[in-house]
Design an enzyme around this catalytic site. Structure first.
Site, PDB file in Angstrom:
ATOM      1  N   THR A  62       0.822  -1.224   0.000  1.00 18.21           N
ATOM      2  CA  THR A  62       0.000   0.000   0.000  1.00 18.21           C
ATOM      3  C   THR A  62       0.849   1.264   0.000  1.00 18.21           C
ATOM      4  OG1 THR A  62      -0.002   0.135   2.400  1.00 18.21           O
ATOM      5  CG2 THR A  62      -1.754  -1.191   1.398  1.00 18.21           C
TER       6      THR A  62
ATOM      7  N   ASP B 288      16.997   2.002  -3.572  1.00 17.09           N
ATOM      8  CA  ASP B 288      16.556   1.962  -2.177  1.00 17.09           C
ATOM      9  C   ASP B 288      17.684   2.477  -1.284  1.00 17.09           C
ATOM     10  OD1 ASP B 288      16.203   0.923   0.567  1.00 17.09           O
ATOM     11  OD2 ASP B 288      14.401   0.041  -0.296  1.00 17.09           O
TER      12      ASP B 288
ATOM     13  N   ASP C 249      18.755   0.105   1.676  1.00 19.94           N
ATOM     14  CA  ASP C 249      19.517  -1.055   1.210  1.00 19.94           C
ATOM     15  C   ASP C 249      20.919  -0.660   0.780  1.00 19.94           C
ATOM     16  OD1 ASP C 249      17.576  -2.913   1.726  1.00 19.94           O
ATOM     17  OD2 ASP C 249      16.780  -2.949  -0.317  1.00 19.94           O
TER      18      ASP C 249
END
Ligand code: URA
Length: 209
Positions: A108, A200, A203
């Protein structure tokens, strides 16, 4: 409406290019984010007020400036915000640090708060809230909500890269918060990544995947 500042300093822009580069490894990525954190902190603290003090140089008295006793606070949004923290602490080693832990639901994209720990006198502090990536804006809006619910009223949001969507969400939800960026990118992709962005940030900072 909050203002948007995009820092065009050549050192920030140069380092940001290597931060974006997919071939930059974890160690160098971390170092560059840390350095850009320092450089952005240098710009973002430009409006700190000064007061006069007198010190003695080896030659005689000098009336010089020091930062007036303003209470500051850094708020990294966990986990990627941690990557920008040390660079700022190098310049302001006494500043207090609070943490806001949010994770983004991968389906979501909604942010969920899982941890918050703040300096006791948070309502008296001028805060710099940090998150390298301002993507949908959900995490930043939720973090600022959480801080305001606990009494904070004066804050700046500092990010490396933002998408226009995220900027719009923060401006809509928190028109009192100015946003400081190294770059304003083109858009979000269907997975909520900033395009072209840097991938990311968490990451890449922590070497996870
Ligand atoms: N978070 C990231 O780390 N990267 C993006 O592009 C968007 C959100």
């Amino acid at each position: 409406m909050g203002k948007i500042y995009v820092f065009d300093h050549p050192l920030i822009q140069h380092k940001l290019t290597y931060i974006r580069d997919v071939s930059t490894g974890t160690k160098q990525f971390r170092e560059l984010v840390d350095e850009v954190g320092s450089l952005m902190a240098f710009e973002i603290t430009r409006d700190l007020s000064l007061e006069d003090v007198t010190v003695n140089t080896p030659v005689g008295p000098s009336t010089s400036k020091v930062i007036a006793g303003k209470k500051l606070g850094l708020i990294p949004i966990l986990r990627a915000g941690l990557g920008m923290m040390d660079g700022i602490l190098k310049l302001m080693p006494n500043v207090r640090v609070g943490h806001v832990g949010l994770y983004r639901d991968p389906d979501t994209f909604e942010p969920h708060e899982y941890y918050i720990k703040l300096p006791k006198d948070i309502e008296e502090r001028d805060l710099i809230v940090m998150d390298p990536m301002l993507a949908t804006g959900g995490s930043a809006v939720a973090a600022i909500d959480a801080l305001k619910q606990r009494g904070a009223s004066n804050m700046k949001l500092m990010c490396l890269i933002a998408a226009p969507e995220g900027v719009g969400e923060v401006q809509k939800a928190h028109p009192d918060v100015d946003i400081y960026l190294a770059a304003l990118d083109e858009k979000l992709d269907e997975k909520g990544y900033i395009v072209p962005g840097l991938g990311d940030a968490g990451d890449r900072l922590f070497g996870t995947k």
